[in-house]
Design a protein around this motif. Structure first.
Motif, short mmCIF file in Angstrom:
data_model
loop_
_atom_site.label_atom_id
_atom_site.label_comp_id
_atom_site.label_asym_id
_atom_site.label_seq_id
_atom_site.Cartn_x
_atom_site.Cartn_y
_atom_site.Cartn_z
N ASP A 1 0.76 -1.27 -0.04
CA ASP A 1 -0.03 0.04 0.06
C ASP A 1 1.08 1.12 0.05
OD1 ASP A 1 -1.99 -1.67 0.14
OD2 ASP A 1 -2.42 -1.56 2.21
N VAL A 2 2.00 1.37 0.70
CA VAL A 2 2.78 2.25 0.77
C VAL A 2 3.53 2.73 -0.50
CG1 VAL A 2 4.96 3.35 1.92
CG2 VAL A 2 3.28 2.12 3.18
N VAL A 3 3.81 1.57 -1.03
CA VAL A 3 4.56 1.43 -2.57
C VAL A 3 3.76 2.07 -3.40
CG1 VAL A 3 5.54 0.03 -4.40
CG2 VAL A 3 6.13 -0.23 -2.12
N SER A 4 2.30 1.80 -3.47
CA SER A 4 1.10 2.20 -4.31
C SER A 4 1.08 3.83 -4.00
CB SER A 4 -0.11 1.59 -4.10
OG SER A 4 -1.14 1.92 -5.09
N ARG A 5 1.00 4.02 -2.79
CA ARG A 5 0.65 5.69 -2.63
C ARG A 5 1.91 6.60 -3.11
NH1 ARG A 5 -0.04 4.07 3.11
NH2 ARG A 5 -1.96 2.90 3.08
N TYR A 6 3.22 6.06 -2.94
CA TYR A 6 4.27 6.86 -3.27
C TYR A 6 5.09 6.71 -4.55
CZ TYR A 6 3.10 8.52 1.54
OH TYR A 6 2.30 8.87 2.44
N THR A 7 4.46 5.99 -5.60
CA THR A 7 4.90 5.62 -6.82
C THR A 7 4.41 6.90 -7.74
OG1 THR A 7 4.95 3.43 -6.46
CG2 THR A 7 4.77 4.09 -8.63
N PHE A 8 5.09 7.48 -8.68
CA PHE A 8 4.72 8.31 -9.65
C PHE A 8 5.37 7.88 -10.92
CE2 PHE A 8 5.33 12.00 -12.26
CZ PHE A 8 3.95 12.76 -11.99
N CYS B 1 11.32 2.31 -4.05
CA CYS B 1 11.88 0.97 -3.74
C CYS B 1 12.92 0.51 -4.93
CB CYS B 1 11.07 0.00 -3.05
SG CYS B 1 9.79 -0.50 -4.22
N SER B 2 13.75 -0.68 -4.61
CA SER B 2 14.60 -1.11 -5.72
C SER B 2 13.60 -2.25 -6.49
CB SER B 2 15.47 -1.74 -5.39
OG SER B 2 15.63 -2.58 -4.43
N SER B 3 14.04 -2.70 -7.46
CA SER B 3 13.49 -3.79 -8.19
C SER B 3 13.49 -4.94 -7.51
CB SER B 3 14.02 -4.06 -9.74
OG SER B 3 15.52 -4.31 -9.56
N ASN B 4 14.28 -5.44 -6.73
CA ASN B 4 14.63 -6.37 -5.73
C ASN B 4 13.54 -6.33 -4.71
OD1 ASN B 4 16.57 -7.63 -7.22
ND2 ASN B 4 18.38 -6.83 -5.94
N ASP C 1 10.22 -7.31 -6.33
CA ASP C 1 9.97 -8.73 -6.42
C ASP C 1 9.80 -9.40 -5.08
OD1 ASP C 1 10.64 -8.41 -9.17
OD2 ASP C 1 12.68 -8.85 -8.93
N HIS C 2 10.61 -8.92 -4.14
CA HIS C 2 10.24 -9.62 -2.90
C HIS C 2 9.01 -9.52 -2.22
CE1 HIS C 2 10.71 -10.86 1.45
NE2 HIS C 2 10.44 -9.36 1.75
N LEU C 3 8.29 -7.97 -2.47
CA LEU C 3 6.96 -7.77 -1.83
C LEU C 3 6.02 -8.61 -2.94
CD1 LEU C 3 7.25 -3.84 -1.47
CD2 LEU C 3 6.84 -5.73 0.39
N ALA C 4 6.35 -8.63 -4.05
CA ALA C 4 5.14 -9.33 -4.76
C ALA C 4 5.28 -11.04 -4.48
CB ALA C 4 5.85 -9.18 -6.33
N ARG C 5 6.23 -11.49 -3.99
CA ARG C 5 6.38 -12.76 -3.71
C ARG C 5 5.69 -13.03 -2.35
NH1 ARG C 5 6.31 -17.96 -5.24
NH2 ARG C 5 7.44 -19.35 -3.71
N GLN C 6 5.92 -11.79 -1.38
CA GLN C 6 5.12 -11.99 -0.16
C GLN C 6 3.73 -11.75 -0.33
OE1 GLN C 6 6.68 -12.33 2.67
NE2 GLN C 6 8.85 -12.21 2.55
#
Length: 764
Positions: A503-510, A516-519, A522-527
C-alpha cells in the motif's frame, strides 16, 4: 449426379451447400458438367462461376462447351463476361481460336477482325511470361496474309517487324527462340538493313532476357491452378500470398528500366493476375488502389475500390479506405454515400459506424450536422456508450465546449451507469476539467450501483485519484473501503484488510518512479502471493496421504493460481523406468546349468536368479573390459551421462582386438577379487547392469550355428570385431526375444560377441 469418391455422395443441388468454397466439391461439379449437354451443364457452370468468378479454367470449360455446339452468340457473351477479369493465356488463346473460326470465311474483313483480336489480346497479356506462343502465332498469322502488290508486301513486312520488335523485348519463356526467328527474318529481308536493326535491338533483347531469368524465379513459386477462396490461414495460402508479394515488389522495381508507362502497365497486369487467385484478400485490393493513387491515377484507384467492394461486400476496412480516398480528393458526396452504406438501414448499424459518421459530418458539414446526427443516433437500440464518449470528447476537444460534453456524459450516465468503462471515461473527462468534487460524487454514485465484482477497476481508479489529489485522511479512508468491498467478493482474501507495505509503495509511486528497488518489488510481490495462497496451502497439506495424494512440492506448485489448483496430477510414486526385459509374459526355461544361465544372464537375474550368472560372465570377460565396467557411473534413469561415459572411454585402455579363452578363470582375468554386482553397475536398483541391449551373448549362438552347418572345427575364441551387430535397435531386440527361451548351443560365452558386439550395437 452419380456417387463420387468422397465420403458422401453428392448431387448437383447440394454439392456446394455445406461448404460454400469447397474446392474438392467444385472440381467434382466441374468434371460432371463436362459430361453433360450444354443445356444441363450451364446451370452448374453458373453456380461454379458465382462462387469462383476469376476461375479461368471453369470459364474455359464453359466457353468450350458452347463452342462445341456452335453457340456463337452465347460464346461471345461469355467472353465479354470473363476476359478482362481472367488474364490467363489458355482462356485468351481459346478466344483467339474462336475469333479465327468465326472469321475464317469472311475474307479480308475476317482477317482484319482476327488481327484486331490479336492486338487486343497482346495489349492485355503481351507482358505475360507465358505469352511467347501467342507472339509466334500472331507473327505466323501476319506472314500468311496475302499481298496483292509490292506496297501491300511492304506493309506486311513492316507489321511483322513491329510485332517481332515488341516480342523480343518482352521477358517470356520463348524470348531466345523469338530472337533467332527475328534474326532470320531480318536477314531474309535485307542483310544490310538487318545489321543495323539487330545491333540496335541486341542490348534491349539482352536486358529482357536477363529480366526473364529473374522473373522466372518468382513466377515458379506461384500455383497457377489455385482457386480464389477466402483466406483460411493455411500454410499453402500464406506461401502463395508471399510469392505474389515478392513478384509485385519485383515488378514495381522496374528491373528492365523501361519507360514509366510500360512499367506501370506491367504492374497493373501483375496485380490483375494476382487478384485472380487472391480475390478475397482485402490487403491486395487496398495495395492495388493505393498504388494507383500514388501514381496519380485517382480514377483508377476509385474503380479498384468499387471492384473490391463488389468482391468483398462485408469488408468495413475497404469501405472506410474508399471513403477516405473520396474525401481526400474532395468528392464529399461520394464519401457520404459510402458512410451511409455502412449505416445501412439503422437496425444492424454498429456503434463504430455511428461514431465515424459523426466525425465525418463534423469535418465536412460542421458542428451542427454532427450534433443533429448524434441526437438521432442515440435513439438507436444498438447505440452503446462508445457513441456518447466519442461525441462528448469531440465536443470538448474540437469544439472547445466543455458544457456540451458534460451534458452528454450526464445523459449517458442514465443509460450506462452499469458500465465501468464509461464511468472511467467520464472520470477522466472530469479530471481534465479539474472538477474534483464531481469526480468524487461520480465515484460514489457508480460504486453504490455497480455490483462488487464489476467495481474492481473503478475502486482502483478512485484510490489512485485520492492518492494523487486527496489528503492523507481521504486517501487512507478510500483504501480501507476498497479493501472491505473487494474482500467480500473474494477478489482479495481476508488478509487484504490488513495493511501491507504494498500500500505504501502504491501511494508513493509516480509514473515509472518507485520508492524501492526492483529487488524490493520482487520480494514484496512474492510475499503478497504467499499471503494470498497460505490458506490454500494448508488445505492442500491437510489432504489424506496415499497413492493418490501429491507431495508437498507439488502442493506448493499447485497453489500458484486458481486454474492450476484444479489440475489433477498423476501418481508418480510407483513409476519405474521402462525395460522390455521385464514383461510379465516373458517365460524363462528352467535350467540348472551354468550354460543356461549364460544364455541370457540378465533374464536370469531379473527373473529371480542369483548373481552366479553374472559371476560366470565375469569369468569370460577380459580384464580391460572389467576395469572399464567398474569405472562406469551409477545410472539413475534410462541412460547415463554421455559426457562422463565418453571421458571414461577416452581414459580406458581397451585393446582393439583381444583374444582369450572362454573358459578362463576369474583369477586369470584380474589380480584382485572380482567386482560385485553393485560395484560394476554402480547401483543396486532394479537395473544392475548396463541398460539397452548390453550383456546379451547372441553372437555366440550365430557362430555356433554356422559351425554346425559348415561342420568345421574352429577355435572357440572370437575377436571383438569378428561379427558386426545390426545397427537397428528394434531388430536387435527382436533377435534377442526370439532367442530368450532357447538354451545355449555351447558350454561357454564368447566375450567378443556377447559384450563388444552388443555394446557397439546399442550405442550406435
Amino acid at each position: 449426379m452419380s456417387s463420387t469418391t468422397t465420403d458422401k455422395p453428392m448431387d448437383s443441388d447440394n454439392v456446394i451447400v455445406d461448404d460454400k468454397y469447397n474446392i474438392e466439391a467444385a472440381e467434382i461439379l466441374a468434371n460432371e458438367a463436362q459430361h453433360l449437354p450444354i443445356t444441363e451443364a450451364a446451370p452448374l457452370y453458373e453456380q461454379l462461376l458465382t462462387l469462383f468468378p476469376t476461375a479461368a479454367k471453369y470459364w474455359k470449360q464453359y466457353v468450350e462447351a458452347h463452342m462445341a455446339v456452335n453457340n456463337d452468340d452465347a460464346t461471345k457473351q461469355l467472353f465479354s463476361r470473363c476476359l478482362l477479369n481472367c488474364l490467363q493465356i489458355p482462356l485468351w488463346r481459346c478466344y483467339i481460336r474462336f475469333i479465327r473460326k468465326v472469321n475464317e470465311k469472311k475474307g479480308i474483313e475476317g482477317q482484319e477482325e482476327t488481327r484486331k483480336a490479336f492486338d487486343f489480346m497482346l495489349s492485355y497479356l503481351g507482358a505475360d511470361i507465358a505469352s511467347g506462343p501467342v507472339w509466334m502465332e500472331y507473327i505466323t498469322f501476319l506472314k500468311t496474309l496475302p499481298a496483292q502488290n509490292t506496297q501491300e508486301e511492304s506493309q506486311r513486312m513492316t507489321a511483322v517487324r513491329k510485332v517481332y520488335q515488341k516480342a523480343i523485348v518482352t521477358p517470356t519463356h520463348h524470348i531466345e527462340q523469338l530472337w533467332k526467328d527475328y534474326e532470320n527474318f531480318e536477314n531474309s529481308v535485307s542483310r544490310q538493313l538487318a545489321k543495323g536493326l539487330l545491333s540496335e535491338y541486341q542490348p534491349k533483347y539482352n536486358s529482357a532476357r536477363a529480366v526473364y531469368r529473374e522473373r522466372k524465379k518468382y513466377v515458379d513459386e506461384i500455383d497457377w491452378n489455385m482457386l480464389a477462396v477466402p483466406p483460411s490461414g493455411s500454410y499453402k495460402e500464406e506461401l502463395q500470398w508471399m510469392a505474389w508479394k515478392r513478384l509485385l515488389a519485383f515488378e514495381k522495381g522496374n528491373p528492365q528500366r523501361i519507360d514509366s508507362a510500360s512499367s506501370n502497365k506491367r504492374i497493373i497486369f501483375t496485380y490483375e493476375q494476382c487478384l485472380m487467385y487472391l480475390y478475397h484478400y482485402p490487403d491486395i485490393w487496398y495495395d492495388y488502389a493505393t498504388w494507383h493513387a500514388k501514381t496519380g491515377s485517382i480514377d483508377a484507384a476509385v474503380k479498384v475500390f468499387q471492384r473490391a467492394l463488389k468482391a468483398l461486400p462485408d469488408s468495413e476496412m475497404l469501405r472506410y479506405a474508399y471513403a477516405e480516398l473520396e474525401e481526400s480528393r474532395g468528392a464529399i458526396q461520394s464519401a457520404k454515400k459510402i458512410y451511409e452504406s455502412l449505416l445501412g438501414d439503422g437496425v444492424n448499424t454498429t456503434a463504430l459506424a455511428h461514431i465515424q459518421f459523426i466525425r465525418f459530418l463534423r469535418r465536412t458539414e460542421g458542428v451542427e450536422a454532427a450534433r443533429k446526427y448524434f441526437l438521432d443516433a442515440r435513439k438507436s437500440p444498438n447505440c452503446t456508450y462508445h457513441v456518447y464518449v466519442a461525441y462528448a470528447m469531440m465536443a470538448f476537444c474540437l469544439d472547445k465546449d466543455p458544457k456540451v460534453a458534460h451534458n452528454v456524459f450526464e445523459a449517458g450516465l442514465k443509460r450506462f451507469m452499469h458500465e465501468p468503462v464509461y464511468i472511467l471515461e467520464y472520470a477522466d473527462f472530469l479530471t481534465r476539467l479539474n472538477d474534483d468534487r464531481n469526480i468524487r460524487a461520480l465515484f460514489e454514485r457508480a460504486l453504490s450501483s455497480l455490483p462488487p465484482e464489476e467495481s474492481v477497476e473503478v475502486w482502483k481508479r478512485f484510490t489512485h485519484f485520492e492518492q494523487t489529489y486527496g489528503d492523507l485522511a481521504s486517501m487512507l479512508k478510500v483504501e480501507q473501503r476498497r479493501k472491505e468491498a473487494l474482500s467480500r467478493t473474494g477478489e482479495e482474501g481476508p488478509s487484504a484488510l490488513e495493511g501491507s507495505l504494498q500500500d505504501v509503495v502504491s501511494r508513493y509511486t509516480f509514473m515509472d518512479l518507485w520508492p524501492c528497488s526492483s529487488n524490493d518489488l520482487d520480494h514484496l510481490a512474492r510475499q503478497e502471493w504467499l499471503a494470498k495462497n497460505i490458506n490454500k496451502k494448508i488445505e492442500k497439506s491437510a489432504l489424506p496421504s496415499g497413492p493418490g495424494s501429491v507431495d508437498k512440492v507439488s502442493t506448493g506448485l499447485m497453489s500458484n493460481s486458481n486454474v492450476s489448483a484444479k489440475v489433477v496430477y498423476p501418481d508418480i510414486s510407483k513409476m519405474v523406468i521402462y525395460d522390455p526385459r521385464q514383461k510379465s509374459g516373458m517365460e524363462i526355461l528352467p535350467s540348472t546349468t551354468a550354460s543356461s544361465n549364460l544364455s541370457n544372464p540378465i533374464v536370469s537375474i531379473v527373473g529371480g536368479g542369483t548373481t552366479n550368472a553374472f559371476d560366470e560372465i565375469l569369468k569370460a570377460t577380459p580384464p580391460a573390459l572389467v576395469a572399464f565396467l567398474a569405472s562406469l557411473p551409477a545410472v539413475e534413469g534410462p541412460a547415463p551421462d554421455v559426457d562422463i561415459v565418453l571421458s571414461i572411454c577416452l581414459q580406458s585402455d581397451i585393446p582393439a582386438g583381444y583374444t582369450g579363452k572362454s573358459g578362463a578363470s576369474l583369477a586369470q582375468l584380474s589380480g584382485g577379487p572380482a567386482p560385485s554386482l553393485s560395484d560394476v553397475s554402480g547401483s543396486s536398483k532394479a537395473h544392475p547392469i548396463l541398460s539397452g541391449s548390453s550383456f546379451k551373448p547372441t553372437r555366440d549362438r550365430q557362430s555356433g550355428k554356422r559351425k554346425d552347418l559348415d561342420r568345421q572345427e574352429d577355435d572357440e575364441t572370437v575377436t571383438v570385431q569378428s561379427q558386426p551387430l545390426p545397427r537397428d535397435v528394434f531388430r536387435i531386440r527382436q533377435i534377442q526375444k526370439a532367442r530368450a527361451g532357447t538354451t545355449s548351443q555351447t558350454g561357454s560365452a564368447s566375450y567378443g560377441s556377447a559384450l563388444s558386439g552388443d555394446l557397439s550395437g546399442s550405442t550406435g
